[in-house]
Design an enzyme around this catalytic site. Structure first.
Site, PDB file in Angstrom:
ATOM      1  N   SER A   1       0.802  -1.231   0.000  1.00 18.45           N
ATOM      2  CA  SER A   1       0.000   0.000   0.000  1.00 18.45           C
ATOM      3  C   SER A   1       0.832   1.277   0.000  1.00 18.45           C
ATOM      4  CB  SER A   1      -0.949   0.014   1.201  1.00 18.45           C
ATOM      5  OG  SER A   1      -1.987  -0.917   1.023  1.00 18.45           O
TER       6      SER A   1
ATOM      7  N   TYR B   1      -3.982   3.239   7.824  1.00 18.91           N
ATOM      8  CA  TYR B   1      -5.261   2.541   7.875  1.00 18.91           C
ATOM      9  C   TYR B   1      -6.148   3.155   8.964  1.00 18.91           C
ATOM     10  CZ  TYR B   1      -2.480  -0.744   5.107  1.00 18.91           C
ATOM     11  OH  TYR B   1      -1.673  -1.304   4.164  1.00 18.91           O
TER      12      TYR B   1
END
Length: 313
Positions: free
Chosen positions: A69, A249
């Site tokens: 990511s 996140y």
């Protein structure tokens, strides 16, 4: 935000790494991507690169790992450079979700059904569809070339085994992508877009590569060696804002409080972070906490930020 001599950091960095390493024991390596399950559980390394060109490294900083990511920061920037803000944010939102990075819950519950931000999987898949190229191969090559320039390393490449592992087991990402296609958010062939997404997540780097990429962002988009502008300053501002609000996140708020630096994590255990105007930072620690962030890596950044008073807040 104080500036510390790199020599002072070098003297203390190895001790900080070894103090944080035991925290890996309470984490788990990512196993839903089979190749990532092979990662060395207790590895922990860090590289810091100062705007002057001086660096400090400690621990397992030579280990290579896939960006996962972390690559989303740079595909966002490339999509902005290709399309401009208005087009990109017509397809992707600007807000944190509070959900897991691979959740598709709010795509159906919250209108107009676009991904909340570019750092979650739904947003990053959409962003991958906005990068220009006549074929998936050309789009991926443009992403890879961009990362090579930012890292100052022409040897960056895709880990083919991780790519195949992600592609073969990425059923949830396929579900997200086809849902986006059904809602008119995703343009182009779904499998082509997913191929680009899986490939850029599988690009290999080490801590020094991440530190160099991060330093470009810390310098407002300028090449730290030549002063050449590599990224428009406005797009760096956007990327750093998303890193602060969404980069870790649904632990981004806690990270902002405990560390206070723009950062982006990946499920391979990498973390890219930066001290504005001063340092680019690359961390590797594959044992993850329950939010998908490096357990020991987050602790290490907490210690360093506290000891050096680096929080922006």
């Amino acid at each position: 935000m104080p500036s510390y001599e790199i020599g002072t950091i070098r003297e203390r960095l190895a001790n900080w790494v070894e103090a944080s390493r035991p925290y890996a024991a309470s984490g788990c390596v990512a196993s839903y991507i089979p190749e990532l399950a092979k990662s060395p559980h207790h590895a922990l390394g860090i590289s810091l690169l100062h705007a002057s060109g001086e660096s400090a490294t400690a621990g397992d900083c030579g280990n290579r790992f896939t960006m996962q990511s972390i690559s989303k920061v740079f595909t966002l920037i490339l999509a902005l450079m290709d399309n401009g803000e208005e087009e990109v944010f017509r397809k992707v939102g600007m807000e944190p979700t509070g959900d897991n990075f691979n959740s598709m819950l709010k795509l159906e519950l919250v209108r107009p059904g676009i991904p909340f931000n570019p750092m979650i999987n739904a947003g990053a898949i959409t962003i991958s569809s906005l990068i220009r190229g006549s074929s998936p191969e050309e789009v991926y090559r443009r992403i890879l070339d961009f990362l090579r320039v930012l890292a100052g390393n022409q040897r960056l490449s895709c880990d083919e085994e991780v790519y195949r592992s992600e592609s073969e087991t990425g059923n949830l990402n396929r579900s997200i992508a086809y849902f986006l296609k059904q809602n008119g958010v995703l343009s182009g062939n779904v499998e082509d877009v997913l191929d680009v997404y899986f490939r850029h997540c599988s690009i290999q780097a080490d801590c020094s590569d991440l530190a160099r990429m991060a330093l470009v962002l810390a310098c407002g988009g300028l090449d730290p060696q030549t002063g050449t502008r590599l990224i428009p300053r406005r797009y760096v501002q956007i990327a750093k804002t998303f890193m602060t609000t969404c980069g870790m996140y649904n632990a981004s708020g806690e990270f902002a409080i405990q560390v206070g630096l723009p950062a982006k994590s990946g499920v391979s255990g990498g973390i890219l972070a930066l001290v504005p105007g001063q340092y680019g930072i690359g961390v590797f620690g594959p044992a993850l906490n329950d939010k998908g962030n490096s357990q020991a890596g987050v602790h290490l950044l907490e210690v360093i930020s506290r000891e050096l008073d680096w929080s922006m807040f």
